[in-house]
Design an enzyme around this catalytic site. Structure first.
Site, PDB file in Angstrom:
ATOM      1  N   LEU A  34       0.857  -1.179   0.000  1.00 24.78           N
ATOM      2  CA  LEU A  34       0.000   0.000   0.000  1.00 24.78           C
ATOM      3  C   LEU A  34       0.894   1.230   0.000  1.00 24.78           C
ATOM      4  O   LEU A  34       1.991   1.200   0.568  1.00 24.78           O
ATOM      5  CB  LEU A  34      -0.900   0.028   1.245  1.00 24.78           C
ATOM      6  N   ASP A  35       0.442   2.311  -0.602  1.00 32.65           N
ATOM      7  CA  ASP A  35       1.209   3.544  -0.580  1.00 32.65           C
ATOM      8  C   ASP A  35       1.345   4.049   0.852  1.00 32.65           C
ATOM      9  O   ASP A  35       0.538   3.711   1.729  1.00 32.65           O
ATOM     10  CB  ASP A  35       0.521   4.623  -1.433  1.00 32.65           C
ATOM     11  N   LYS A  36       2.334   4.872   1.078  1.00 31.61           N
ATOM     12  CA  LYS A  36       2.636   5.372   2.421  1.00 31.61           C
ATOM     13  C   LYS A  36       1.407   5.935   3.132  1.00 31.61           C
ATOM     14  O   LYS A  36       1.156   5.634   4.306  1.00 31.61           O
ATOM     15  CB  LYS A  36       3.721   6.447   2.330  1.00 31.61           C
ATOM     16  N   ARG A  85      -5.768   5.641  -7.538  1.00 37.48           N
ATOM     17  CA  ARG A  85      -5.509   7.082  -7.530  1.00 37.48           C
ATOM     18  C   ARG A  85      -5.456   7.630  -8.954  1.00 37.48           C
ATOM     19  O   ARG A  85      -6.035   8.682  -9.254  1.00 37.48           O
ATOM     20  CB  ARG A  85      -4.205   7.373  -6.788  1.00 37.48           C
TER      21      ARG A  85
END
Length: 303
Positions: free
Chosen positions: A136-138, A236
């Site tokens: 997962l992104d930060k 996104r």
């Protein structure tokens, strides 16, 4: 630490500073861009951006710092373990935590925390990504599965590839989405110029997301996103491409301080997969994080 000084003396070499320095310093363009972003490149004593166009007579100073210590050290960092057995773990990742070590982030990652809490992790992901099946992104919160051994890692990776590992995200988008459901199928790849971004490109890898509107507000929409593929930044990028970027997404949307949230309001809410050893279908769901819920409460009160 190394230092270079370059003086622009030939008008035929006038170009963007990142392109210009590739010819003068033995570094790749992405490495040079990273140094520029971190302020290690100055022109006539002033920090510039990668897009700066050099001029005749410019004095460019480049500092190359010592390499970071890449040793992955176990660290006692609180993490929420939703489920654990001898083969795998399911984690609820908080906002702001990087999943695995990478350039600029070798400490305080999920992997550092896992190495402290778990004796053995799958080695398939390599030294920097032990046990990491997907990421997962930060600033994306929510569920991900971690493999404790190579057998589990291989089986879970196969499910990821053949799409039997299911993931559903919730996101708050800017704008009022007119449709109720939409399937998005687009080719995407690394952006040709901005290497930290992804882009829709005709020769990219196919990416598929199924969107469903959950709740509407004035100027905003809460949606669910069911992944069929798992490309970097897929949800996104798809929403930004549709014209409805995720609230707080500074890469694909805009900086928005109205709600006081740091990072995009994107949450991996549900995950399901077939257990690699028992063949049982396992499903998990976690609530939205408190900052996400706070924004929804505000919108419901206001609109």
């Amino acid at each position: 630490m190394e230092e270079y000084q370059v003086i622009v003396e030939n008008k035929d070499e006038i170009d963007r500073i990142d392109k210009y320095l590739v010819k003068k310093v033995h570094l790749s363009r992405s490495q040079i861009q990273d140094l520029i972003d971190k302020g290690y490149v100055k022109v006539n004593g002033v920090i510039v951006k990668s897009s700066y166009k050099v001029k005749l007579g410019d004095i460019i100073n480049v500092v190359i710092p010592h390499p970071e210590n890449t040793e992955i050290i176990p660290k006692d960092i609180p993490i929420q373990i939703i489920y654990e057995d001898n083969d795998l773990l399911v984690i609820n990742k908080p906002r702001g935590m990087v999943v695995h070590p990478a350039h600029g982030h070798y400490q305080d990652t999920l992997v550092n925390a896992l190495l402290y809490k778990v004796r053995d992790l799958s080695g398939i992901g390599g030294e920097l990504r032990p046990g990491i099946v997907h990421r997962l992104d930060k600033d994306t919160t929510g569920l991900l599965v971690v493999a404790k051994n190579d057998f589990s890692h291989q089986k879970l990776s196969e499910q990821l590839k053949n799409r039997t590992l299911k993931r559903v995200y919730w996101a708050l988008c800017e704008g009022e989405i007119p449709w109720d459901e939409k399937r998005v199928e687009l080719p995407m790849a690394r952006h040709p110029v901005y290497r930290k971004k992804m882009a829709i490109v005709y020769n990219g890898k196919i990416s598929i997301t199924n969107f469903k509107v959950l709740e509407r507000f004035k100027g905003y929409t809460l949606i669910s996103a069911s992944l069929e593929t798992g490309r970097t930044h897929q949800v996104r990028l798809h929403l930004s491409h549709l014209g409805f970027p995720i609230v707080g997404d500074e890469i694909y949307g805009r900086i928005d301080k109205r709600f006081g949230v740091r990072g995009q309001l994107l949450h991996a809410k549900e995950i399901s997969f077939i257990h690699p050893r028992t063949y049982e279908r396992m499903s998990f769901s976690v609530p939205l994080p408190s900052d996400f819920e706070r924004v929804l409460k505000l919108l419901r009160q206001k609109y």
